[in-house]
Design an enzyme around this catalytic site. Structure first.
Site, PDB file in Angstrom:
ATOM      1  N   LYS A 206       7.502  26.026   1.839  1.00  0.00           N
ATOM      2  CA  LYS A 206       6.991  24.991   2.749  1.00  0.00           C
ATOM      3  C   LYS A 206       5.457  24.954   2.682  1.00  0.00           C
ATOM      4  CE  LYS A 206       7.041  23.759   7.650  1.00  0.00           C
ATOM      5  NZ  LYS A 206       7.662  23.978   8.949  1.00  0.00           N
ATOM      6  N   GLU A 212       4.356  36.360  -1.592  1.00  0.00           N
ATOM      7  CA  GLU A 212       5.467  36.867  -2.411  1.00  0.00           C
ATOM      8  C   GLU A 212       5.984  35.779  -3.349  1.00  0.00           C
ATOM      9  OE1 GLU A 212       5.118  37.187   0.900  1.00  0.00           O
ATOM     10  OE2 GLU A 212       6.414  38.784   1.694  1.00  0.00           O
ATOM     11  N   GLY A 267      11.205  26.467   8.724  1.00  0.00           N
ATOM     12  CA  GLY A 267      11.684  27.172   7.525  1.00  0.00           C
ATOM     13  C   GLY A 267      13.154  27.564   7.626  1.00  0.00           C
ATOM     14  N   ARG A 268      13.515  28.209   8.724  1.00  0.00           N
ATOM     15  CA  ARG A 268      14.898  28.712   8.849  1.00  0.00           C
ATOM     16  C   ARG A 268      15.890  27.609   9.204  1.00  0.00           C
ATOM     17  NH1 ARG A 268      11.374  30.415  12.360  1.00  0.00           N
ATOM     18  NH2 ARG A 268      11.597  30.102  14.599  1.00  0.00           N
ATOM     19  N   GLU A 353      14.617  35.332  14.394  1.00  0.00           N
ATOM     20  CA  GLU A 353      13.287  34.740  14.254  1.00  0.00           C
ATOM     21  C   GLU A 353      13.101  33.619  15.280  1.00  0.00           C
ATOM     22  OE1 GLU A 353      11.174  34.694  10.202  1.00  0.00           O
ATOM     23  OE2 GLU A 353      11.522  32.596  10.595  1.00  0.00           O
ATOM     24  N   HIS A 384      36.655  49.294   8.066  1.00  0.00           N
ATOM     25  CA  HIS A 384      36.721  50.626   7.459  1.00  0.00           C
ATOM     26  C   HIS A 384      35.374  51.316   7.556  1.00  0.00           C
ATOM     27  CE1 HIS A 384      40.693  49.612   5.922  1.00  0.00           C
ATOM     28  NE2 HIS A 384      40.180  48.402   5.802  1.00  0.00           N
ATOM     29  N   LYS A 512       2.249  38.503   7.437  1.00  0.00           N
ATOM     30  CA  LYS A 512       1.726  37.858   6.233  1.00  0.00           C
ATOM     31  C   LYS A 512       0.225  38.155   6.108  1.00  0.00           C
ATOM     32  CE  LYS A 512       4.906  33.869   5.795  1.00  0.00           C
ATOM     33  NZ  LYS A 512       5.061  32.455   5.522  1.00  0.00           N
TER      34      LYS A 512
HETATM   35  C1  G6Q Z   1      11.141  30.565   8.716  1.00  0.00           C
HETATM   36  C2  G6Q Z   1       9.965  31.402   8.575  1.00  0.00           C
HETATM   37  C3  G6Q Z   1       9.838  32.121   7.258  1.00  0.00           C
HETATM   38  C4  G6Q Z   1       9.448  31.216   6.103  1.00  0.00           C
HETATM   39  C5  G6Q Z   1       9.026  32.088   4.929  1.00  0.00           C
HETATM   40  C6  G6Q Z   1       8.659  31.281   3.723  1.00  0.00           C
HETATM   41  O1  G6Q Z   1      11.395  29.909   9.679  1.00  0.00           O
HETATM   42  O2  G6Q Z   1       8.823  30.685   8.873  1.00  0.00           O
HETATM   43  O3  G6Q Z   1      11.011  32.800   6.923  1.00  0.00           O
HETATM   44  O4  G6Q Z   1      10.485  30.382   5.757  1.00  0.00           O
HETATM   45  O5  G6Q Z   1       7.960  32.907   5.331  1.00  0.00           O
HETATM   46  O6  G6Q Z   1       7.620  30.396   4.000  1.00  0.00           O
HETATM   47  P1  G6Q Z   1       7.238  29.280   2.978  1.00  0.00           P
HETATM   48  O7  G6Q Z   1       8.400  28.371   2.812  1.00  0.00           O
HETATM   49  O8  G6Q Z   1       6.031  28.597   3.547  1.00  0.00           O
HETATM   50  O9  G6Q Z   1       6.931  29.976   1.683  1.00  0.00           O
END
Ligand code: G6Q
Length: 547
Positions: A206, A212, A267-268, A353, A384, A512
């Site tokens: 996003k 990463e 994002g989520r 989150e 199990h 981050k």
């Molecule tokens: C989701 C969070 C987080 C995010 C990641 C990746 O709601 O904000 O999990 O999706 O940190 O972020 P980018 O899509 O910006 O790389």
């Protein structure tokens, strides 16, 4: 005391809790043969049986009073209307617009977002058709065989979970790979499997700034350029999904290969947006649209059904009942099915989150529990392993069992066995095993009286552990869409009642930033002394081991 705890319904629930806390569900079932009918409902052909909860009609009435007094009726309407319910970032949270299959206008800052949503869906269709039909060619003229999604968190967990869940629909699609971890072995092991001529990379971010993901994207690009004839080849092998056009261009990806989404998609909550490109490539756009359709059906139910008959709201308020009154600290999800095995991990992010917060919309620190620790795993494997703790441990762990009536792969009576186990465990959590039953079992085995007396306390299972059972016809794109949307709205409903902003993630952002400060000090030769003693000690110890 906080506003929430001052509400009449909260106080009534507190008093009611004292009356009901010691009642056993065994007795509730014995007293009311209609309990299943009373405490279950369907949306389409999805069933929620919530009869195995420590509730009676008064409990449910008071829980719905609480939802109403906390403004949930209004809250859900505000979400669908594009109000800035993400109040710390002053943004709408409009994942529902992404799957608004009836194109009802949804306004953000006075502008209907639907034309933009539909434009990107069309772009996804054209592209995914080209790749799947073999029209999209790599630099040497060969079609794409492997797709690698480079993303983390919300830009990884959703697409990965959905692709895995819908494996039977991906048989004609490319092979999918998801690289999220910056641990070098993740990308290294993946690249080892790939042929650059036939591989497509999706850089999913996003922000297009997550370290990463950008590190993995740079490594993938270097690997690719070691094989490809020149930088011009990048355009047939790298596409981007992002809100950040400038950063995509700066990375060297042709803006024509960028799939856009918007800041009102969290994002989520983004698998429904272009972040779902990996899904569309794998199962095809028609199936992706079925996924959206399933979610839309649940959205319509959530938006329109009265709170008392509203599946996400019922699940949300039951969670509040256990978390805020019984003191339960976790919630478990057990999908009985192989393809859904990654769902608990996905929901872990979605729930934790979203509602792992402690300041309410008035800026006050809350004085009640908020989001639970969410965990779980695939049935029957859990039986199990960790189910022992629920049968006989000291924690109350409310949970959801999920199951499909039909398997995608009927083999002998495996699926019937799977369902039998699901029903048996939900029943065992409810009933437990009483002293009398344990004694009778041991007597039937012919044990002597002394041994029975000695073992008896160990054999008893208290039961009375609550569970929901969610059943559906089959795990299809459509039913999966409904299922995910069900949980999204459950999470939103709980967050709304708790007064939280379920759509920000300031804690994630702290992590981050800190990693960015530490990295240059790991890389240097000199010992570190500017951080706290532990961080200095750890970094310097590692420096001593570097080879
Ligand atoms: C989701 C969070 C987080 C995010 C990641 C990746 O709601 O904000 O999990 O999706 O940190 O972020 P980018 O899509 O910006 O790389």
């Amino acid at each position: 005391m906080s506003e929430l705890r001052e509400l009449p319904a909260w106080k009534a629930l507190q008093a009611h809790y004292e009356e009901i806390r010691d009642r056993h569900m065994r007795d509730m079932f014995r007293e009311d043969p209609q309990r299943f009918q009373r405490f279950s409902l369907t949306v389409g052909d999805m069933l929620l049986d919530y009869s195995k909860n420590r509730v009676d009609e008064t409990t449910m009435r008071l829980l719905m009073d609480l939802a109403r007094q906390a403004g949930l009726d209004d809250g859900r309407q505000r979400m669908f209307a594009g109000a800035p319910i993400n109040f710390t970032e002053n943004r709408a949270a409009l994942h529902v617009a992404l799957r608004n299959r009836v194109n009802r206008p949804i306004l953000v800052d006075g502008e209907d977002v639907m034309p933009r949503v539909n434009r990107v869906l069309h772009q996804m269709r054209v592209f995914s058709d080209q790749v799947r039909d073999g029209e999209w060619r790599g630099y040497s003229g060969k079609p794409i065989r492997d797709v690698v999604n480079l993303g983390v968190g919300g830009s990884d967990l959703g697409p990965q979970m959905v692709c895995e869940a819908l494996t039977p629909y991906g048989r004609n699609g490319p092979r999918m790979h998801f690289v999220s971890n910056v641990a070098p072995s993740h990308i290294a092991e993946t690249l080892r499997l790939l042929n650059p001529e036939t591989t497509l990379f999706i850089v999913s971010s996003k922000s297009f700034a997550t370290e990463e993901t950008m590190a993995n994207a740079r490594t993938a690009r270097s690997w690719f350029l070691m094989h490809a004839p020149g930088a011009r080849s990048i355009k047939s092998h790298f596409v981007a999904v992002s809100t950040n056009r400038e950063a995509v261009k700066a990375f060297g990806i042709d803006p024509a290969n960028m799939f856009e989404f918007w800041d009102w998609v969290g994002g989520r909550y983004s698998l429904w947006s272009a972040i779902g490109l990996a899904i569309a490539l794998y199962i095809g756009m028609d199936h992706f649209e079925q996924l959206l359709k399933g979610a839309h059906a649940m959205d319509e139910h959530f938006r329109n059904a009265p709170l008392e008959e509203n599946m996400p709201v019922i699940m949300a308020m039951l969670g509040i009942w256990y978390g805020n009154f019984f003191g339960a600290q976790s919630h478990a999800v057990y999908p009985y099915g192989h393809y859904l095995r990654r769902l608990p991990q996905y929901l872990q992010q979605a729930d934790m989150e979203s509602n792992g917060k402690s300041v309410d919309r008035n800026g006050e620190r809350v004085d009640y529990a908020t989001g639970p620790v969410l965990w779980g795993g695939a049935g029957t494997n859990g039986q199990h392993a960790y189910f022992q703790l629920i049968h006989q441990g000291t924690h109350l762990v409310p949970c959801d069992f999920l199951g499909a009536a039909n398997s995608q792969n009927p083999v002998d009576n495996h699926h019937e066995m799977l369902l039998a186990n699901l029903f048996a465990q939900a029943k065992a959590f409810m009933m437990g095993r009483s002293e009398a039953e344990a004694r009778a079992e041991m007597e039937a085995q012919g044990m002597d009286a002394a041994a029975i007396e000695r073992l008896l306390p160990y054999k008893v299972c208290a039961g009375n552990n609550p569970s929901n059972v969610i059943l559906y016809r089959r795990l299809t794109p459509r039913s999966l869409g409904s299922l995910i949307a069900l949980y999204e709205h459950k999470i939103f409903s709980q967050g709304y009642v708790w007064g939280l902003d379920s759509f920000d993630q300031w804690g994630v952002e702290l992590g981050k930033r800190l990693a960015g400060e530490i990295l240059p000090r790991i890389e240097g030769d000199t010992p570190v002394d500017e951080f706290d003693a532990s961080t200095n000690g750890l970094i310097n110890f590692c420096k001593g081991l570097f080879e």
